[in-house]
Design a protein around this motif. Structure first.
Motif, PDB file in Angstrom:
ATOM      1  N   LEU A   1       0.819  -1.217   0.000  1.00 31.07           N
ATOM      2  CA  LEU A   1       0.000   0.000   0.000  1.00 31.07           C
ATOM      3  C   LEU A   1       0.849   1.262   0.000  1.00 31.07           C
ATOM      4  O   LEU A   1       0.394   2.328  -0.414  1.00 31.07           O
ATOM      5  CB  LEU A   1      -0.926   0.000   1.222  1.00 31.07           C
ATOM      6  N   HIS A   2       2.099   1.133   0.469  1.00 29.00           N
ATOM      7  CA  HIS A   2       2.962   2.308   0.624  1.00 29.00           C
ATOM      8  C   HIS A   2       4.151   2.317  -0.337  1.00 29.00           C
ATOM      9  O   HIS A   2       4.958   3.245  -0.285  1.00 29.00           O
ATOM     10  CB  HIS A   2       3.490   2.377   2.060  1.00 29.00           C
ATOM     11  N   VAL A   3       4.283   1.286  -1.161  1.00 26.30           N
ATOM     12  CA  VAL A   3       5.399   1.249  -2.109  1.00 26.30           C
ATOM     13  C   VAL A   3       4.944   1.925  -3.402  1.00 26.30           C
ATOM     14  O   VAL A   3       4.170   1.368  -4.173  1.00 26.30           O
ATOM     15  CB  VAL A   3       5.882  -0.187  -2.367  1.00 26.30           C
ATOM     16  N   VAL A   4       5.425   3.138  -3.608  1.00 22.69           N
ATOM     17  CA  VAL A   4       4.984   3.978  -4.727  1.00 22.69           C
ATOM     18  C   VAL A   4       6.212   4.516  -5.465  1.00 22.69           C
ATOM     19  O   VAL A   4       7.356   4.329  -5.045  1.00 22.69           O
ATOM     20  CB  VAL A   4       4.115   5.146  -4.220  1.00 22.69           C
ATOM     21  N   GLY A   5       5.960   5.199  -6.558  1.00 26.34           N
ATOM     22  CA  GLY A   5       7.040   5.792  -7.326  1.00 26.34           C
ATOM     23  C   GLY A   5       7.657   6.981  -6.614  1.00 26.34           C
ATOM     24  O   GLY A   5       7.113   7.505  -5.641  1.00 26.34           O
ATOM     25  N   GLU A   6       8.797   7.416  -7.126  1.00 29.32           N
ATOM     26  CA  GLU A   6       9.515   8.532  -6.497  1.00 29.32           C
ATOM     27  C   GLU A   6       8.645   9.773  -6.349  1.00 29.32           C
ATOM     28  O   GLU A   6       8.651  10.438  -5.308  1.00 29.32           O
ATOM     29  CB  GLU A   6      10.755   8.893  -7.311  1.00 29.32           C
ATOM     30  N   SER A   7       7.893  10.107  -7.393  1.00 26.54           N
ATOM     31  CA  SER A   7       7.119  11.348  -7.372  1.00 26.54           C
ATOM     32  C   SER A   7       5.999  11.325  -6.346  1.00 26.54           C
ATOM     33  O   SER A   7       5.500  12.376  -5.940  1.00 26.54           O
ATOM     34  CB  SER A   7       6.539  11.626  -8.763  1.00 26.54           C
ATOM     35  N   GLU A   8       5.619  10.129  -5.889  1.00 28.07           N
ATOM     36  CA  GLU A   8       4.528   9.996  -4.927  1.00 28.07           C
ATOM     37  C   GLU A   8       5.017   9.673  -3.524  1.00 28.07           C
ATOM     38  O   GLU A   8       4.202   9.632  -2.596  1.00 28.07           O
ATOM     39  CB  GLU A   8       3.569   8.894  -5.373  1.00 28.07           C
ATOM     40  N   ASN A   9       6.301   9.435  -3.363  1.00 23.68           N
ATOM     41  CA  ASN A   9       6.797   8.948  -2.081  1.00 23.68           C
ATOM     42  C   ASN A   9       6.864  10.084  -1.055  1.00 23.68           C
ATOM     43  O   ASN A   9       7.610  11.053  -1.239  1.00 23.68           O
ATOM     44  CB  ASN A   9       8.182   8.323  -2.260  1.00 23.68           C
ATOM     45  N   PRO A  10       6.113   9.984   0.048  1.00 24.77           N
ATOM     46  CA  PRO A  10       6.064  11.092   1.012  1.00 24.77           C
ATOM     47  C   PRO A  10       7.356  11.263   1.799  1.00 24.77           C
ATOM     48  O   PRO A  10       7.662  12.375   2.242  1.00 24.77           O
ATOM     49  CB  PRO A  10       4.904  10.691   1.930  1.00 24.77           C
ATOM     50  N   VAL A  11       8.114  10.210   1.990  1.00 26.64           N
ATOM     51  CA  VAL A  11       9.362  10.312   2.748  1.00 26.64           C
ATOM     52  C   VAL A  11      10.413  11.039   1.917  1.00 26.64           C
ATOM     53  O   VAL A  11      11.128  11.913   2.423  1.00 26.64           O
ATOM     54  CB  VAL A  11       9.853   8.920   3.176  1.00 26.64           C
ATOM     55  N   LEU A  12      10.493  10.714   0.640  1.00 22.85           N
ATOM     56  CA  LEU A  12      11.421  11.411  -0.240  1.00 22.85           C
ATOM     57  C   LEU A  12      11.054  12.893  -0.321  1.00 22.85           C
ATOM     58  O   LEU A  12      11.928  13.767  -0.241  1.00 22.85           O
ATOM     59  CB  LEU A  12      11.393  10.779  -1.637  1.00 22.85           C
ATOM     60  N   ALA A  13       9.772  13.185  -0.456  1.00 19.80           N
ATOM     61  CA  ALA A  13       9.332  14.583  -0.521  1.00 19.80           C
ATOM     62  C   ALA A  13       9.670  15.325   0.771  1.00 19.80           C
ATOM     63  O   ALA A  13      10.144  16.468   0.744  1.00 19.80           O
ATOM     64  CB  ALA A  13       7.833  14.639  -0.790  1.00 19.80           C
ATOM     65  N   ALA A  14       9.449  14.683   1.909  1.00 15.57           N
ATOM     66  CA  ALA A  14       9.736  15.321   3.201  1.00 15.57           C
ATOM     67  C   ALA A  14      11.227  15.567   3.368  1.00 15.57           C
ATOM     68  O   ALA A  14      11.641  16.613   3.884  1.00 15.57           O
ATOM     69  CB  ALA A  14       9.207  14.448   4.339  1.00 15.57           C
ATOM     70  N   ALA A  15      12.044  14.622   2.946  1.00 19.27           N
ATOM     71  CA  ALA A  15      13.491  14.779   3.065  1.00 19.27           C
ATOM     72  C   ALA A  15      13.993  15.903   2.166  1.00 19.27           C
ATOM     73  O   ALA A  15      14.875  16.678   2.562  1.00 19.27           O
ATOM     74  CB  ALA A  15      14.190  13.471   2.724  1.00 19.27           C
ATOM     75  N   ARG A  16      13.444  16.001   0.973  1.00 17.84           N
ATOM     76  CA  ARG A  16      13.854  17.089   0.072  1.00 17.84           C
ATOM     77  C   ARG A  16      13.486  18.440   0.661  1.00 17.84           C
ATOM     78  O   ARG A  16      14.270  19.392   0.606  1.00 17.84           O
ATOM     79  CB  ARG A  16      13.220  16.885  -1.305  1.00 17.84           C
ATOM     80  N   GLN A  17      12.313  18.536   1.257  1.00 16.21           N
ATOM     81  CA  GLN A  17      11.904  19.789   1.885  1.00 16.21           C
ATOM     82  C   GLN A  17      12.768  20.094   3.100  1.00 16.21           C
ATOM     83  O   GLN A  17      13.161  21.256   3.332  1.00 16.21           O
ATOM     84  CB  GLN A  17      10.431  19.715   2.292  1.00 16.21           C
ATOM     85  N   ALA A  18      13.100  19.067   3.872  1.00 17.67           N
ATOM     86  CA  ALA A  18      13.945  19.270   5.054  1.00 17.67           C
ATOM     87  C   ALA A  18      15.329  19.754   4.652  1.00 17.67           C
ATOM     88  O   ALA A  18      15.917  20.618   5.320  1.00 17.67           O
ATOM     89  CB  ALA A  18      14.045  17.970   5.851  1.00 17.67           C
ATOM     90  N   ALA A  19      15.877  19.209   3.562  1.00 13.56           N
ATOM     91  CA  ALA A  19      17.188  19.652   3.078  1.00 13.56           C
ATOM     92  C   ALA A  19      17.133  21.119   2.662  1.00 13.56           C
ATOM     93  O   ALA A  19      18.024  21.909   2.999  1.00 13.56           O
ATOM     94  CB  ALA A  19      17.644  18.777   1.921  1.00 13.56           C
TER      95      ALA A  19
END
Length: 281
Positions: free
Chosen positions: A63-81
């Motif tokens: 349910l949580h394995v999605v593509g890069e553009s949809e991944n909330p952890v990747l998005a959060a990390a990019r915003q945190a950086a």
């Protein structure tokens, strides 16, 4: 991407996690650790393998394995950086490829929040341990094929993930490329960790004459597994500069390129390599 060259000592942060099954909770923890890293003056934060979700129930994990553009952890990390100005090495996330396969993919995110590098774990953890633990990573994930390096605040960083540490050919190539540091994020089991974690991490640092930075999962996880912890920073001589022990923690170390130059001058094993039967040994 922000350009960097490691000429001065660089403070790094390692976030040892006990990741659970909810990506949003894990993303919030990574965001907090990025702020903590920035407050402490670190230029780069390293997180473990599967930092976005650790769940051996594959039906639930799907349910949580999605593509890069949809991944909330990747998005959060990019915003945190972007918000902290700290580079973030996401040890790995479970990513859905366009062809429908899953990959165990690591990301290096620069201080502008841009993805500087991606690395798909090459070696799949398919084992049956004497404790009765059985793991078949290849049942869910497709292996990567490319060796990846990227310029970062710690210099030229070579990328590896967890079980890769047992395969010297990858590190032979990273050494040939003269990496300043190698990252080996992990979710090591307790039995294999007790037997081999420190041994192999130190060996990889010595043979590559490079810093090894290994953020790890540690503790009892929501999905029932237990991981070894002991996130490490090891210098090119093989000395352990940081060991975070067990459980969740954030720790700091200084990666000094002068130490790398010193070790390579004393023991120039990379320069002394000779071909054997046409293969660099």
């Amino acid at each position: 991407m922000t350009g960097v060259t490691a000429r001065d000592p660089v403070k790094v942060a390692l976030f040892q996690m006990t990741s659970g099954i909810d990506p949003a909770t894990n993303a919030a923890a990574i965001t907090t650790s990025a702020r903590d890293a920035a407050d402490a003056g670190a230029q780069m934060l390293f997180t473990p393998e599967m930092c976005g979700m650790l769940d051996r129930n594959r039906a639930r994990a799907t349910l949580h394995v999605v593509g890069e553009s949809e991944n909330p952890v990747l998005a959060a990390a990019r915003q945190a950086a972007r918000s902290t100005g700290v580079w973030i090495d996401l040890g790995s996330l479970a990513i859905l490829r366009d062809d429908g396969h899953w990959v165990n993919r690591g990301f290096v995110i620069d201080a502008d929040g841009e993805i500087a590098a991606r690395y798909d774990k090459i070696h799949m953890f398919d084992v049956d341990l004497a404790t009765g633990e059985s793991w078949r990573e290849s049942a869910a994930y497709a292996p990567g094929e490319a060796v990846v390096t990227v310029e970062t605040p710690v210099g030229l960083l070579g990328l590896a993930i967890c079980y890769d540490v047992r395969f010297p050919a990858l590190f032979e190539e990273l050494g040939r490329r003269k990496c300043d540091a190698i990252r080996i994020p992990a979710a090591f089991t307790v039995p294999t960790g007790k037997a081999h974690w420190h041994l192999m991490q130190r060996a990889r640092a010595v043979e590559a004459s490079a810093w090894v930075i290994s953020a790890a999962q540690g503790g009892h996880h929501e999905d029932g597994r237990e991981t070894f912890g002991h996130s490490l920073v090891i210098d090119p001589w093989g000395d352990v500069e940081l060991d975070l022990g067990e459980g969740s923690a954030i720790g700091f170390a200084t990666v000094d390129p002068a130490r790398t130059r010193e070790v390579r001058a004393q023991l120039p094993s990379l320069a002394n390599k000779r071909p054997i039967d046409g293969v660099v040994a």
